[in-house]
Design an enzyme around this catalytic site. Structure first.
Site, mmCIF file in Angstrom:
data_model
loop_
_atom_site.group_PDB
_atom_site.id
_atom_site.type_symbol
_atom_site.label_atom_id
_atom_site.label_comp_id
_atom_site.label_asym_id
_atom_site.label_seq_id
_atom_site.Cartn_x
_atom_site.Cartn_y
_atom_site.Cartn_z
ATOM 1 N N GLY D 137 41.173 -15.769 -6.517
ATOM 2 C CA GLY D 137 41.619 -16.489 -5.314
ATOM 3 C C GLY D 137 40.443 -17.098 -4.576
ATOM 4 N N TYR D 138 39.977 -18.216 -5.039
ATOM 5 C CA TYR D 138 38.792 -18.856 -4.456
ATOM 6 C C TYR D 138 39.164 -20.150 -3.705
ATOM 7 C CZ TYR D 138 34.757 -16.152 -6.219
ATOM 8 O OH TYR D 138 33.793 -15.206 -6.429
ATOM 9 N N SER D 139 39.504 -21.203 -4.472
ATOM 10 C CA SER D 139 39.714 -22.517 -3.867
ATOM 11 C C SER D 139 40.901 -22.525 -2.920
ATOM 12 C CB SER D 139 39.976 -23.558 -4.957
ATOM 13 O OG SER D 139 38.866 -23.693 -5.790
ATOM 14 N N GLU D 253 31.279 -16.960 -14.046
ATOM 15 C CA GLU D 253 32.369 -17.827 -14.470
ATOM 16 C C GLU D 253 31.836 -19.024 -15.254
ATOM 17 O OE1 GLU D 253 34.747 -19.418 -11.320
ATOM 18 O OE2 GLU D 253 36.144 -20.377 -12.706
ATOM 19 N N GLU D 389 29.611 -32.568 -10.295
ATOM 20 C CA GLU D 389 28.772 -33.010 -9.174
ATOM 21 C C GLU D 389 28.038 -31.819 -8.556
ATOM 22 O OE1 GLU D 389 31.901 -33.971 -9.664
ATOM 23 O OE2 GLU D 389 31.653 -36.105 -10.050
#
Lengths: 366, 406, 366, 406
Positions: D137-139, D253, D389
């Site tokens: 549960g990151y973004s 990751e 990026e």
């Protein structure tokens, strides 16, 4: 950087120390401005030979150290960093390979010890025309007595003016093969080339010139060329790495718009991509040299990969070196132009990127 | 536009063609390709009767060195459409540009816009007649892309200005008579402290030193100003208001550089069809294709790009025929033209193989040597007159409206 | 944008107004989700036909307006902006060109008026295999009575399920030519293709199918294909322009790291390069259409230039559209995927970039 | 390292090989290529006797699902060299990875580094045994590349934490049992207000909704937390000190994603030699070259790049064999691998021509349909787990030492 043996680390360190001290880029500038025919500094070459560099791939039986191609690559990489002009690649790597792989006992005994101690300069003469096409040579070798006679022309022969011995590809009675020719033999005519990269080279013509065959035919030619190509790629790796590092330093100190220009994201991303390409190219070059050391059947593919990838990377880095330096990079007083000019000459040597992409695909059957 | 119809269109074209035929010195057979062949004008040409000078003077008298400028200042007084006709006829006939001049391309347009009537009457006619050759004093060692960082001081000494400082990349400063120059008149501000002045290069304290480039040529100089006095009347516009003039002039410069690339060459390029030259060096295979398929694809991309660029230059011209000034497309064309010209030069030397690596000597043909020098010279395309990075910034911010970072 | 006549400006404005209101991208989404066999919305097509778009290049004598290719391109460009699916390109441009250029008086009189008023859908059937290779067709046309019989297979026939009339390339007694086949003729078997871009197409087989020849042979085939290619390029110009503008808008509103992401210089430079490519591509597309309008001998080169350059640009822009939108661009709920999928299908249609670069080089003799 | 020599090297390899041969269920003949075939573990697998579950449990007992973890927590307790041997033998034998697990790849390493002994004993053995499947549960919708902008609130309610907010791109959240999650415990600070918590997905107030992608698949979810209560002990590390853990986990990751690309596929790619597949669709000319020379050059560039990447992965591994953690090369490899995998997917569909444009239906072979979906899926390579990026920023700043703007 590959994991090195202690011996290799010492060799690398010695080469780095010597080139930084004795042969910075201004040495090439001086050589250029002296307009010498020779193409390299003979005193510097003597020092290199004394350190044993010319014998790194020569068998111990013939006076070499037999350290192998990865070791030779380490030296060439350091020479490449400072754009050192020397006959090491042509003589100590390319011609030495030809003799080691294709020479008779007598030929090896005659030439290899002198190549290994640097007293004889040997080189390859491969292409008849402006493009690398070893399989299309038209230079003719006709049998004559216990040897051969050569008639024809070779272009872009590295260290062609300085060489004592030429290893010439020619079309003989049994197909293409390599032949030994003394530079002072009858019918040899050499014309100095004034190259953009200020290195030594010659166009050479042969008229009824006496020659000896090496054993191995077209297969030998391929093997020898792959060794020369891997050597050029190693030298290019050093040159491109130095060009990149010099540029990176400049990005950190040149201020415009109140910022070091290296703070601008567009330049940061370009630098990051170049570094990525350099890392990939380093892997390819080291893998090719390692494959030659174990005589891997994959060596031809790996060498073409290394030469092509390294060529693209040096091409990019040398262009970006000029662009990122701006106006100052356009001046002859700056080093950038020397790297730029060397890049194109090294790209063309023994097959450019297009040649090696085509070869790689052919080797992979499509 | 009335001048396009009837007697003013086709009839004018015939007039121009006839005049060119009658007045072009037959000795100048080939269009100028290299600097020494170009008609640059300047004090050196005044009074000379070599064919170049003759051609320049005749064209100037007819108003063809600056066709669009007002007659009052010696220009041709022609409409945009007539100007185009003159340019087309000169190009179509293979005649040399009568006057290659920073005065005509860059300085004149901004003098018309910003100078006093006295300044115009003083300088414009001499530009038109090619009597004074101008150079551009913009960049400094610490002010390249960030031009407004310039530090050359200009102090108000009451009855004159005093200039001290150093310029770099002053093209042909060693051959120029006068210099239009950006100077700092206020050290406390950046853009608002810049003024635009005109300096006679024969003034005491002016020194030039050519810079040798990687191509071996020296078209640029370092220029040093040490206690150089110039009259008060040599400042154009208001004090500290020179930045607007500077930018406007840069637009004319980029437009001019872009125009130069459009033909396929650009500074550094050699002429000729890349496909045909490559075929000479690489050969064709049995299907008639270039024997190096990898090179062939890249050459084709470049040729296609160049043609699309020429189509774009033509399209932009058609769209803005009524307007005579530089427009938003200038940065796009300058950026693209530089990239394509450099790529073309790279492909040219690659196609020539080992023959594309020569510096000098008889083992290389003149075309080969020119290709190598041109390839090196072309590296400047993306640096001079605004770097490609600055052009991309301009496109992103001014054309596309992308924001500055907060 | 080319300088337009008043007539062309009106046509362009009408097309823009209609597509924005009646055929936004969600219309294609709806069509996809309805899984219709047809490939387009017949009601929308009726409206387009009523506006006269199907007859823009059809001679006035046969019920068209004869406005020409630049005019047709303006409409296709607007359709491309919203990815509008319609048979305009296949029927009103490609097949109409075939009949106009190669039809007998009777063939023109029979078909062109119905194509021009949209009541007949016609299309081209060119390629036998997965790659565009019109000169290599193996589909056989054998003489039979006063006509021909066709045997073989065609792939990727645009609007192949909806078409009433097929214009088929085949190898006949006198070489390659185009043949007219009614879609309901004996031996025609159509299979619907479910394409990634959700447009309508079919694979078609022919077994002893009766056909009529058009006049003109391989030359006609080339001319017809160039018209179709220019039309696809015009549609791609609209799609790519819209994809770019949508992305540019997003760059201005999406905030990360406290900035609109469009404030990051690396993205600014990429946007500036895309815009430059778009401007160059627009010039190329308009020049190709204009060349067709005056039947210029340079048209083949200019069409290949337009299709290749536009293909590269749409390829780049559609990829950047996804990347610059980040995760949201990867979702089916967003429009980016529709542009991406359409880009590849349009690139492949009537020859991809590689095909047209090769053709351009061949036309230029190297 | 002693374990490389003598009985610990070749002998260990033989042991591993024998064990694999004896214990691999013969029903699982092919390596897992698609998600449903992979052994992901989780509550759904517990007690199941399908071959995948059997294989996972046997490997877990032997310590091969997490070979390098300490035995205390159920790991294999193997040295880096031994771990490498296990991985090599599993790959060489064509066996499926016994457990594909975000718990093993990402969460476990940071728990070992940052968690309390209680937390380790609670969670690590269940990860090793594949009993609990984890999601990330990151973004969030407003926190993508700028992850630290996350807004999901975690409030201290005395005896528990209260979670409210929304996550996005939570891979397989709909199939996961637990979620490791970044939450905001201080709204006044940015990086210093982030904490790292563990959430049972069966808690009341947790809701997941799959996101349909352009490829048609739905590997990701939106995950909503509405007044979700979690025990105080579910916070890892200190309050407001979660950002360091978050970054460390991201390194694992990226390393893991990069490793996946190294084989030539990457998320979305289809297996097989691009040159040979292209030859099937395009054909060879009379010289044995791919009939489309332009495509051939581009395929060769991509194949060369991939091989150089594999060489780089091997080189980096050899250089840092002693170190077990992710290193500076991770971002480089992740960036390059994404670009190459995407290029490869593009070339694959281009080589297939019209057959590379199909979405569904019998007119397309399974390989063709997979190539198209894989091409679309591959667009995520440069977005997920840190965009390209961001990776370029990391290389520029952390590896090359380029400065931040002032």
């Amino acid at each position: 950087m590959a994991v090195l043996s202690e011996e290799q680390s010492m060799l690398r360190d010695a080469a780095k120390a010597w080139t930084q001290e004795k042969s910075p880029v201004r040495a090439l500038r001086g050589l250029r401005d002296s307009r010498s025919d020779h193409g390299y500094d003979t005193e510097a070459w003597n020092e290199m030979a004394q350190m044993g560099w010319a014998g790194v791939i020569v068998p111990e039986a013939y006076g070499g150290s037999e350290f192998g191609f990865l070791s030779m690559g380490l030296i060439l990489e350091e020479l490449g960093r400072t754009l050192t002009a020397s006959p090491l690649l042509a003589s100590g790597l390319a011609a030495a390979s030809a003799l080691t792989l294709g020479g008779s006992e007598a030929q090896k005994a005659e030439w290899l010890p002198k190549i290994a101690d640097g007293s004889t300069i040997a080189t390859l003469a491969i292409d008849d025309g402006p493009h690398h096409a070893p399989e299309r040579t038209a230079l003719a070798a006709t049998a004559s007595g216990d040897g051969y006679r050569l008639n024809g022309r070779k272009t872009f022969v590295l260290e062609g003016m300085a060489a004592d011995l030429l290893v010439v590809s020619a079309r003989g009675p049994k197909g293409i093969g390599l032949f030994l020719v003394r530079a002072d033999a009858a019918g040899v005519n050499r014309t100095r080339l004034q190259l953009a990269d200020s290195r030594g080279a010659a166009n050479v013509t042969f008229e009824e010139t006496p020659a000896q065959a090496l054993a191995g035919g077209a297969g030998l030619l391929d093997q020898v060329l792959d060794r020369a190509r891997a050597g050029v790629a190693a030298e290019m790796l050093g040159s491109a790495s130095q060009a990149f590092e010099t540029t990176l330093d400049y990005l950190k100190v040149r201020v415009q718009f109140g910022q070091p220009i290296g703070a601008f994201q567009a330049l940061q991303h370009r630098a990051a991509k170049m570094f990525t390409d350099l890392e990939l190219s380093r892997s390819a070059v080291e893998a090719a040299l390692a494959a030659l050391d174990v005589d891997s059947p994959e060596a031809p593919e790996l060498v073409s990969l290394a030469k092509a990838k390294m060529g693209d990377t040096f091409h990019l880095v040398s262009n970006e070196m000029v662009q990122m330096h701006g106006g100052i990079g356009m001046t002859d007083a700056h080093e950038a132009g020397f790297y730029l000019k060397r890049a194109r000459a090294a790209e063309a040597a023994f097959g450019n990127q297009a040649y090696h992409r085509d070869r790689y695909a052919r080797l992979q059957g499509y | 536009m009335a001048d396009l119809g009837g007697a003013d269109g086709p009839a004018f074209r015939v007039q121009v063609r006839d005049w060119l035929k009658a007045n072009y010195p037959p000795e100048l057979r080939d269009p100028a390709r290299t600097d020494p062949e170009a008609v640059w004008g300047g004090r050196a040409f005044v009074g000379s009767d070599d064919p170049q000078s003759v051609w320049m003077r005749r064209a100037a008298e007819r108003g063809f060195t600056a066709p669009a400028w007002p007659r009052d200042y010696g220009g041709g007084g022609l409409s945009p459409a007539q100007t185009r006709i003159v340019e087309q006829e000169i190009a179509a006939g293979g005649y040399r540009t009568p006057l290659a001049s920073f005065g005509v391309w860059m300085l004149g347009p901004v003098l018309l816009e910003y100078a006093t009537e006295d300044q115009r009457r003083e300088h414009l006619p001499k530009i038109v007649r090619g009597e004074i050759r101008w150079c551009q004093g913009y960049s400094e060692p610490g002010a390249g892309s960030d031009l407004a960082a310039l530090a050359t001081r200009c102090e108000d000494m009451g009855d004159h200005w005093l200039i001290n400082g150093q310029k770099i990349w002053t093209s042909y400063a060693d051959k120029a008579d006068w210099c239009f120059c950006l100077v700092r008149t206020d050290t406390a501000k950046k853009h608002e402290g810049v003024s635009f002045v005109l300096i006679d290069m024969t003034s005491p304290g002016v020194e030039t030193r050519p810079i040798r480039l990687i191509s071996g040529d020296s078209p640029f100089c370092e220029t040093f100003f040490t206690d150089v006095k110039i009259p008060k009347g040599n400042l154009v516009g208001k004090v500290n208001a020179g930045w607007e003039i500077a930018k406007r002039l840069l637009q004319y410069e980029r437009q001019n550089i872009s125009g130069g690339f459009g033909g396929g060459g650009g500074a550094g390029g050699i002429a000729g069809d890349l496909g045909k030259i490559a075929a000479d060096y690489v050969g064709l295979d049995e299907t008639g294709r270039l024997a190096d398929a990898d090179l062939r694809s890249r050459i084709t991309r470049n040729k296609m790009d160049f043609r699309a660029l020429q189509q774009t230059i033509a399209r932009v011209a058609a769209e803005s025929r009524a307007s005579n000034g530089p427009n938003a497309a200038t940065s796009i064309i300058k950026y693209a033209a530089a990239a394509m010209a450099q790529e073309r030069s790279e492909l040219m030397v690659e196609a020539m193989g080992a023959q594309g690596l020569g510096w000098a000597g008889d083992e290389y043909s003149p075309l080969e040597r020119q290709a190598v020098r041109g390839w090196l010279r072309s590296k400047g395309n993306s640096i001079e007159g605004g770097t490609s990075e600055v052009n991309l910034n301009v496109i992103a911010k001014r054309v596309l409206g992308l924001p500055d970072p907060k």
